[in-house]
Design a protein around this motif. Structure first.
Motif, PDB file in Angstrom:
ATOM      1  N   ARG A 253       0.840  -1.190   0.000  1.00 33.90           N
ATOM      2  CA  ARG A 253       0.000   0.000   0.000  1.00 33.90           C
ATOM      3  C   ARG A 253       0.878   1.243   0.000  1.00 33.90           C
ATOM      4  O   ARG A 253       2.067   1.194   0.289  1.00 33.90           O
ATOM      5  N   TRP A 254       0.271   2.327  -0.305  1.00 35.48           N
ATOM      6  CA  TRP A 254       0.932   3.621  -0.320  1.00 35.48           C
ATOM      7  C   TRP A 254       0.851   4.263   1.060  1.00 35.48           C
ATOM      8  O   TRP A 254       0.093   3.827   1.928  1.00 35.48           O
ATOM      9  N   THR A 255       1.628   5.307   1.270  1.00 34.70           N
ATOM     10  CA  THR A 255       1.595   6.059   2.522  1.00 34.70           C
ATOM     11  C   THR A 255       0.589   7.198   2.385  1.00 34.70           C
ATOM     12  O   THR A 255       0.732   8.064   1.526  1.00 34.70           O
ATOM     13  N   TYR A 256      -0.422   7.172   3.232  1.00 37.65           N
ATOM     14  CA  TYR A 256      -1.457   8.208   3.202  1.00 37.65           C
ATOM     15  C   TYR A 256      -1.034   9.360   4.090  1.00 37.65           C
ATOM     16  O   TYR A 256      -0.637   9.169   5.240  1.00 37.65           O
ATOM     17  N   THR A 257      -1.098  10.592   3.580  1.00 37.81           N
ATOM     18  CA  THR A 257      -0.647  11.759   4.338  1.00 37.81           C
ATOM     19  C   THR A 257      -1.745  12.802   4.527  1.00 37.81           C
ATOM     20  O   THR A 257      -1.478  13.909   4.984  1.00 37.81           O
ATOM     21  N   GLY A 258      -2.990  12.458   4.218  1.00 34.06           N
ATOM     22  CA  GLY A 258      -4.085  13.412   4.346  1.00 34.06           C
ATOM     23  C   GLY A 258      -4.664  13.429   5.744  1.00 34.06           C
ATOM     24  O   GLY A 258      -4.110  12.842   6.684  1.00 34.06           O
ATOM     25  N   THR A 261      -9.105   9.762   8.649  1.00 29.89           N
ATOM     26  CA  THR A 261     -10.373   9.316   8.088  1.00 29.89           C
ATOM     27  C   THR A 261     -11.424   9.255   9.190  1.00 29.89           C
ATOM     28  O   THR A 261     -11.198   8.689  10.263  1.00 29.89           O
TER      29      THR A 261
END
Length: 276
Positions: A253-258, A261
């Motif tokens: 998976r990618w690294t989420y930086t937002g 959630t």
């Protein structure tokens, strides 16, 4: 009545003269070139509009052979292979890879020739000054030197430079740009206290510069060479199959930086509405 020349002169070219039963490239009938002209000689004749000697054509061919591929992690190759799994045709997948060849991935050879030209036009002892001026304008990276994978040497560069040395010894090229490339390599090694080897871009740039190839055309020739690798990988991926392959296996998976959630409220309460 409209003059016919208004139409025929809309496109003008000195490259091809064609009529029913006639094809000539820059004045040479194609039937006379088939079987007598090598592909590198044809490339030079078409693009540069000049004859190229067999010895120089051999150098051009060596550069084209050396640059064909750098594996499926190269962005152009990876893009073409991914595209091949998306339901598009071979040519479209190839075009996807070719369109990845830009200033950073694919443009270093063109930039290296420009750097070599600046060194050649500078004073004999002015290499540090020229390199500083280049870095002040373009940043710290010197195109054509260093490689993130091939350390301490890119195996293609010494072989290509050796061929230039042989051609220079026989009087086919000057050898001046090979000397410039080696001088930059030596300067970087002293600067970093470790080898910073010339890479494929720097070595092919030496050959293209020795042949008198303009920098933008050199990039085009590199793209022509890399198209062979793109074709090979695209066809291989087509044979292997696969559907919608991304850059990594699906378990990664990618690294989420937002922003965090929010908790889902779907299904909450008896009616599925948000509780009071």
């Amino acid at each position: 009545m409209t003059d016919r020349n208004d139409v025929s002169d809309w496109w003008q070219t000195a490259i091809i003269d064609m009529a029913p039963g006639k094809i000539a490239f820059r004045g040479r009938p194609i039937e006379e070139m088939i079987g007598t002209t090598s592909f590198p000689q044809m490339i030079w004749w078409m693009v540069m509009g000049q004859d190229i000697t067999p010895a120089k054509a051999a150098l051009l061919e060596a550069a084209l052979v050396a640059a064909v591929d750098h594996g499926p992690q190269a962005p152009s190759i990876a893009a073409a292979r991914m595209a091949a799994t998306c339901g598009i045709g071979l040519n479209n997948a190839m075009a996807t890879g070719l369109n990845m060849l830009g200033d950073v991935h694919g443009g270093a050879g063109e930039q290296a020739i420009s750097l070599y030209h600046q060194v050649a036009q500078g004073p004999p002892d002015g290499l540090p000054t020229v390199l500083k001026a280049w870095r002040d304008t373009h940043g710290p990276y010197l195109p054509g030197f260093g490689h993130r994978f091939h350390k301490p040497v890119d195996p293609r560069a010494p072989r290509l430079l050796g061929l230039v040395d042989d051609a220079a010894q026989d009087g086919h090229v000057s050898g001046a740009y090979a000397r410039i490339g080696r001088a930059i390599e030596g300067h970087l090694a002293a600067e970093h206290s470790k080898p910073v080897p010339m890479n494929i871009d720097g070595a092919t740039a030496v050959i293209f510069a020795e042949l008198g190839c303009p920098p933008p055309v050199a990039r085009g020739l590199f793209c022509l060479s890399r198209a062979v690798g793109i074709l090979a990988h695209t066809w291989e991926q087509t044979q292997q199959g696969g559907r919608n392959k991304g850059p990594t296996p699906p378990d990664y998976r990618w690294t989420y930086t937002g922003p965090a959630t929010r908790a889902s409220v779907v299904g909450a309460g008896k009616s599925g509405n948000t509780p009071d």
